[in-house]
Design a protein around this motif. Structure first.
Motif, short mmCIF file in Angstrom:
data_model
loop_
_atom_site.label_atom_id
_atom_site.label_comp_id
_atom_site.label_asym_id
_atom_site.label_seq_id
_atom_site.Cartn_x
_atom_site.Cartn_y
_atom_site.Cartn_z
N ILE A 21 11.91 -9.09 3.93
CA ILE A 21 11.04 -8.47 2.93
C ILE A 21 9.70 -9.19 2.87
O ILE A 21 8.64 -8.57 2.84
CB ILE A 21 11.74 -8.46 1.56
N GLY B 249 7.62 -8.25 5.78
CA GLY B 249 7.07 -6.91 5.59
C GLY B 249 5.90 -6.92 4.63
O GLY B 249 4.88 -6.28 4.85
N LEU B 250 6.05 -7.69 3.53
CA LEU B 250 4.97 -7.76 2.55
C LEU B 250 3.71 -8.33 3.16
O LEU B 250 2.59 -7.89 2.86
CB LEU B 250 5.41 -8.61 1.36
N MET B 251 3.88 -9.32 4.03
CA MET B 251 2.71 -9.91 4.68
C MET B 251 2.00 -8.89 5.56
O MET B 251 0.77 -8.83 5.60
CB MET B 251 3.13 -11.12 5.53
N THR C 41 1.96 -5.59 5.16
CA THR C 41 1.26 -4.57 4.37
C THR C 41 0.02 -5.15 3.70
O THR C 41 -0.98 -4.45 3.58
CB THR C 41 2.17 -3.93 3.33
N ILE C 42 0.09 -6.41 3.25
CA ILE C 42 -1.09 -6.95 2.56
C ILE C 42 -2.25 -7.12 3.54
O ILE C 42 -3.41 -7.04 3.16
CB ILE C 42 -0.75 -8.27 1.83
N HIS D 19 -2.93 -4.98 5.80
CA HIS D 19 -3.55 -3.66 5.84
C HIS D 19 -4.38 -3.37 4.60
O HIS D 19 -5.32 -2.60 4.64
CB HIS D 19 -2.47 -2.59 6.01
N PHE D 20 -3.99 -4.01 3.48
CA PHE D 20 -4.71 -3.79 2.24
C PHE D 20 -6.19 -4.17 2.39
O PHE D 20 -7.06 -3.51 1.84
CB PHE D 20 -4.07 -4.64 1.13
N ARG E 189 -7.80 -4.39 5.28
CA ARG E 189 -8.38 -3.92 6.54
C ARG E 189 -9.42 -2.83 6.26
O ARG E 189 -9.38 -2.18 5.22
CB ARG E 189 -7.24 -3.35 7.41
#
Lengths: 344, 181
Positions: free
Chosen positions: B33, B36-38, B40-41, B43-44, B46
């Motif tokens: 998890i 995964g969080l790393m 998505t962040i 992409h935040f 980007r």
């Protein structure tokens, strides 16, 4: 002696708390879409108002003007009661949350809390467990197999995670020795945040909070791909809006509880210094802001997780709840007990 | 060297699937998890790939076939002589027109003696194949010039584009003639 100023004071606090909860719930929908978009390399809603800030109003207007649909159900009364329960339980919890220590207005000390009851934490748990009725009744009254399935899933999930949640809190209670949220906040002044002493308890509580608010990865109650909309499949118009709104209000409240129980509530480093040197009011206004910032961080975390982790399978969900979290919580209680005995 | 078919990986990203039992740490899902969080962040923060359509437009390729344009020559006169070859070549039968004879004093408007009084394209029928462009002997109709999409609308009638929407704007013809000179 109950005088009129007491009622006015409490009335204003209740009104403000209600308004703030609603505002946060409203803008959580906006934030959810923005965060989702940003995490997926998009820009999200940006047409209604600056940065799409009027989007929640447009959504609300849309929901209001939608057709009021009733399925062919013998339980029309329950069909209406369902969303009402979901919404009121979501809002009731905020009555016991301390938003700050106190303000001094016209020489009178105003406690920034609707009511400071000594069993606040029990009250919170009580209200949360009533929340499952909103979903259950709504799903049952819809007279639809998908809705019923979603409702059954939701209730069994919430009931099983409440056990782990309660157990994780017991370890915290052994440390704090009180159920009053106000006292728990006061104990965490400056940097003595509970999360530093009870990280495991915090982790379990966080996971259970996700399950209790029916958020991804535990949103089995409304998984679109299997159950269409879950318990709110048959709902339309503002009744649907109430369910959605209740979810976001719940998210706000549970973020607040997480912040108060584990992250010091309204405390921030240097609050004592501020109170002594600048004034009680300034220190407490900063405290309220600190609490709101903590809440926003948790809300962001909720969304961040939602757009990262896929939904758990039902057996994985039950395994995690009963076979991992509950034993972990019990071990945590034992270790806490040993530590308290050893160090005191 | 023996390269059997099982070992070939054209993309270079071939991965064997394994169904091994999860260890205790893995069954807590926590490490996965956090990983995964790393992701998505990242992409935040980007740069966003969205093109804000009406304000910004995507750069089209030189041969992109958008909505049609009836061209004018360097002096701003319409090229079309209403010969009807485009309508004849159209597989979707989207084009219709009515010819008229040029009167005295209209020489600055139309290049030849005959011109299209009415020229209509039904954008709902058009398949943007470009056969009209190929058929045109007068270089009058082009799909590759406008680089525009046909905008959405509420009524079917609004998708029948007349000469008001199809003919190249005069300013554009003037600008073209300037760039030629």
């Amino acid at each position: 002696m109950l005088d009129s100023t007491f009622f006015i004071e409490k009335g204003i606090i209740i009104l403000v708390v209600f308004a703030v909860t609603m505002l946060f719930a409203m803008y959580s929908t906006w934030a959810e879409r923005k965060v989702a978009a940003f995490l997926q390399d998009r820009v999200g809603p940006n047409r209604a108002g600056f940065g799409g800030l009027l989007q929640p109003l447009a959504d609300g207007l849309k929901l209001f003007s939608k057709e009021e649909f009733f399925p062919n159900t013998p339980n029309r009364f329950l069909f209406i009661v369902g969303p009402a329960i979901a919404m009121s339980t979501a809002l009731m919890t905020s009555a016991v949350l301390p938003w700050g220590d106190k303000l001094v207005i016209f020489g009178k000390e105003v406690i920034l809390q609707a009511t400071d009851i000594d069993v606040a934490l029990l009250y919170v748990f009580g209200v949360i467990s009533v929340g499952v009725y909103g979903i259950m009744i709504g799903g049952w009254a819809s007279n639809n197999k998908f809705s019923l399935m979603g409702a059954v899933r939701a209730s069994s999930q919430m009931i099983s995670y409440e056990v782990a949640m309660g157990l994780s809190i017991i370890a915290l209670l052994m440390m704090t020795g009180t159920l009053s949220l106000k006292e728990i906040s006061m104990q965490q002044s400056e940097w003595r945040w509970n999360v530093l002493y009870q990280p495991v308890s915090f982790l379990i509580f966080l996971i259970c909070a996700f399950a209790e608010t029916n958020r991804t990865p535990f949103d089995l109650a409304e998984c679109e791909s299997e159950l269409i909309g879950g318990y709110h499949t048959e709902y339309s118009s503002m009744k649907m809006g109430f369910y959605l709104f209740a979810e976001y209000a719940n998210m706000f409240i549970s973020s607040a509880i997480l912040a108060i129980l584990f992250f010091g509530g309204y405390n921030y480093p240097g609050m004592q210094w501020m109170t002594e040197n600048v004034g009680v009011n300034a220190a407490n206004v900063l405290g309220i802001i600190a609490l709101l910032i903590k809440i926003c961080c948790f809300i962001f975390f909720y969304m961040w997780v939602r757009w990262t982790i896929p939904r758990f399978r039902y057996d994985q969900l039950m395994n995690l709840g009963w076979r991992i979290l509950i034993p972990l919580a019990i071990i945590n209680i034992m270790i806490t007990g040993v530590c308290i005995l050893a160090f005191k | 060297m023996s390269t059997s078919i099982q070992n070939i990986s054209l993309s270079g990203r071939k991965k064997e699937v394994s169904n091994k039992e999860m260890t205790f740490m893995e069954s807590l899902y926590l490490v996965a998890i956090v990983k995964g969080l790393m992701i998505t962040i990242k992409h935040f923060f980007r740069k966003k790939v969205t093109i804000h359509y009406p304000e910004q437009t995507r750069e089209m390729s030189p041969v992109y076939r958008g909505r049609h344009m009836l061209k004018r020559d360097e002096q701003g006169r319409e090229n079309c002589t209403a010969c009807g070859l485009c309508a004849l070549s159209c597989p979707a039968e989207a084009i219709t027109m009515k010819a008229a004879e040029r009167k005295k004093g209209e020489e600055h408007l139309y290049r030849e003696e005959k011109y299209a009084e009415i020229y209509e394209i039904n954008m709902l029928r058009c398949i943007f194949c470009g056969l009209c462009e190929e058929a045109c002997p007068k270089d009058a109709i082009y799909l590759t010039v406008s680089k525009e999409l046909v905008p959405a609308n509420y009524d079917r009638e609004d998708f029948i584009f007349g000469k008001d929407k199809l003919v190249m704007p005069l300013e554009m013809a003037i600008a073209n003639s300037k760039s030629v000179n």
